[in-house]
Scaffold this active site. Structure first.
Site, PDB file in Angstrom:
ATOM      1  CG  ASP A  24      -2.528   8.446   8.473  1.00 17.67           C
ATOM      2  OD1 ASP A  24      -2.448   7.215   8.656  1.00 17.67           O
ATOM      3  OD2 ASP A  24      -2.816   8.961   7.377  1.00 17.67           O
ATOM      4  CD  GLU A  78      -2.711   0.794   2.710  1.00 12.53           C
ATOM      5  OE1 GLU A  78      -2.872  -0.334   3.229  1.00 12.53           O
ATOM      6  OE2 GLU A  78      -3.079   1.837   3.245  1.00 12.53           O
TER       7      GLU A  78
END
Ligand SMILES: Cc1ncc(COP(=O)(O)O)c(C=O)c1O
Lengths: 252, 386
Positions: free
Chosen positions: A54, A43
């Site tokens: 995140d 990824e």
């Protein structure tokens, strides 16, 4: 990617997908090292200025990559020369897609040899126009399923998932944790009960032992912050070593 | 039908709005939407909100005619005095609504982002009043320039976390509040401070600020027998402006939202998606969100609420911008001419009025004085070198 994942699963293999922030110094070597160490797909993160899913490590990596001049175009350009035999996916936030335009972004991915996309701030209800463009370009859109989803919602999410279903491991953002949250296996179990699309646990799977624990239920794992931290601290070799350790752990 | 009716089922105002959030938050947004619809239709909830607004927050706020400035500028200038609300700005209207709703939903904790600190102070205040835990995220740059409000929040019993990522201002505080919410969504309500974010926030926050426009319309008719020719407000996320506009959007009144030159999202008119919404957004050629730059922490935001993008796109409202230098002038002008120290945010509205006055001679102009300037005095001492 989904066809390959299904074949590997049928052969008894657990799936391992490391996440690597594109544009970070040494990222291409890290992709190659991870592929050589037993990753089943990579990824590639296309960094965004405001990554709300995140935690600190991937935030730092994203900011560093952006400061070094990384752009979606430069990362996709560099991805062409990776020359690895496993499928490549991208992970990016929706404004990157929206800004390029759905058709154009899907075409850019296809031209760079990318086969799948993960867009964590594009939930099912908003995903229609992108999925249409992605389907037309042969890009598989991975959908995220979260522990907060009521039972009635999960079937809708998995019905639209291509490639694999990203089973979000905990309530929270990416980052390393001391233990695997109990939600990780609980959600994977709920998903496995309703779909035969491969189910991979990601977010909060932090080390080889936790990966081993997760694949007792799931078909595989996505590992982000733990991989990116090693790239930041130790470069591509450290990534290869870590991916090798995880590979070993999930096979045993 | 009113131009400010409900958004579509997907939370759209024209092609703006929506709900672009991580999957983890989708059920929470759906629950919030359902809870708001239910509460808003419940006379008991309305009565409770009205009670707190009138017996605690100090509503209704008055309208003041600025005799001296009117004379200087050749217009009739009126101020809607949101600065006189408890905690010193319009932000309290929305916060009381949301915290009452959060309590009704059984939440124990709220998180909030803040720029100038006014929304943070209002959130900390409502949390103290209603017995909730509260954590406020604030960009490190803003913690510095709005130190007074940081201390107020702490006094009120809230935790304040300085955010060091990105531009270290309001945009990054929103990111961090959303990250907190992703992790705590089962017990926590995200008390968003403007008409922005994912559906239902832009709509819900507008409804909580509608009281500004409702009062202002009735007060205008009482004071001068008509709606104003022009209604003006500053625009960060756009909540005080949408509140004021809601009273006049179906009238002949010209609607003006004033942005800072360094944060002119509507002015640049480029659609983008961040913080859960599709709206005008300052961004670079690859869609990276750009940093806003404004002397005013409350307007230092590269996006804008989606309904403003819609009102701009159909030409119903206009969104000029003013420079920091014009704002500094206007700040002093209002203080010395009217004996009112405005917040730097709403000094933007006055700065535009001063500039546009030659073309508005004889007109009635209603400006939303969204907050008082006490919080800005220390910063202005530096700017003015005293
Ligand atoms: C006094 C005042 N006015 C205006 C604003 C900007 O917010 P909005 O555009 O949502 O009204 C703020 C934000 O901090 C503020 O404190």
């Amino acid at each position: 990617m989904e066809t390959q994942f299904r074949e590997k699963r049928a052969a008894g293999r657990k799936l391992l997908v490391p996440y690597i922030t594109g544009g970070l110094a040494g990222w291409q070597d890290a992709v190659r090292a991870a592929a050589a160490a037993g990753a089943d797909a990579i990824e590639i993160g296309i960094p965004f200025s405001d990554p709300v899913m995140d935690g600190p490590i991937i935030q730092q990596a994203s900011q560093q990559a952006l400061e070094q001049g990384a752009t979606p175009v430069s990362i996709l350009h560099d991805a062409r020369s990776l020359d690895v035999s496993i499928p490549l996916a991208v992970m990016t936030y929706y404004n990157t897609v929206h800004h390029a335009g759905h058709e154009r972004f899907a075409a850019q991915l296809a031209a760079a040899g990318i086969v799948a996309a993960i867009v964590p701030d594009l939930p099912l209800e908003e995903s229609g126009p992108w999925c249409e463009a992605a389907d037309a370009a042969g890009i598989e859109t991975v959908m995220l399923a979260a522990p907060t989803a009521p039972d009635a919602r999960l079937p809708l999410v998995v019905a639209r998932a291509r490639g694999f279903v990203y089973s979000v491991g905990l309530l929270g953002v990416t980052g390393e944790r001391d233990t695997l949250a109990h939600t990780a296996t609980a959600l994977a179990r709920r998903l496995k009960a309703i779909t035969d699309v491969p189910v991979l646990v990601g977010v909060g799977v932090s080390n080889a032992a936790q990966a081993h624990e997760a694949v007792q239920v799931a078909d595989g794992v996505v590992m982000g912050a733990s991989v990116v931290r090693r790239l930041l601290e130790g470069g591509a070799d450290a990534v290869g070593e870590f991916v090798g350790d995880v590979r070993h752990a999930i096979e045993h | 039908m009113s131009l400010m009716a409900e958004p579509s089922a997907t939370g759209r105002f024209g092609e703006f709005g929506g709900r672009f959030v991580p999957e983890t938050l989708v059920p929470a947004c759906q629950e919030l939407e359902a809870a708001f619809i239910e509460a808003w239709a419940d006379p008991e909830f309305r009565a409770e909100l009205h009670h707190v607004l009138t017996t605690y927050a100090g509503r209704p706020s008055i309208v003041t005619e600025c005799k001296n400035l009117s004379e200087q500028l050749g217009i009739r200038l009126f101020l809607k005095r949101e600065d006189l609300n408890h905690t010193g700005s319009h932000k309290i209207n929305n916060v009381i609504g949301q915290v009452l709703l959060a309590k009704r939903m059984g939440k124990k904790r709220i998180v909030a982002e803040t720029g100038a600190g006014q929304h943070g102070v209002a959130s900390a205040t409502a949390a103290a009043l209603m017995g909730m835990e509260c954590k406020v995220y604030m960009g490190a740059v803003d913690v510095e320039r709005q130190a007074l409000n940081v201390f107020r929040m702490k006094l009120l019993g809230s935790e304040v976390e300085a955010v060091h990522s990105g531009s270290r201002t309001l945009k990054d505080a929103v990111n961090e509040a959303m990250r907190d919410w992703v992790a705590t969504v089962e017990t926590t309500h995200y008390c968003l401070g403007s008409v922005m974010g994912p559906h239902p926030y832009p709509w819900m926050v507008r409804e909580f600020h509608r009281v500004i426009g409702q009062e202002a319309r009735a007060q205008s008719i009482e004071l001068y027998g008509d709606v104003p020719d022009v209604a003006v407000a500053c625009v960060g996320g756009g909540s005080n402006a949408i509140g004021l506009f809601s009273g006049f959007v179906d009238d002949r009144t010209r609607l003006v939202g004033v942005e800072p030159a360094g944060g002119a999202a509507v002015g640049r008119a480029q659609p983008g998606v961040v913080h859960g919404m599709r709206s005008y957004l300052m961004q670079d050629e690859y869609g990276q969100v750009q940093e806003a730059h404004s002397i005013s922490a409350g307007l230092d935001y590269p996006g804008v609420g989606p309904e403003h993008s819609y009102l701009a796109s159909i030409g119903r409202a206009e969104y000029p911008s003013v420079t920091d230098a014009e704002v500094i002038e206007a700040f002093q002008l209002m203080a010395s001419s009217e004996g009112i120290i405005p917040a730097l945010e709403c000094a933007h509205a006055l700065a535009w009025i001063v500039r546009a006055a030659p073309e508005m001679q004889g007109q009635t102009v209603l400006m939303n004085l969204s907050g008082r300037g006490d919080k800005d005095v220390a910063q202005m001492m530096d700017v003015l070198g005293r």
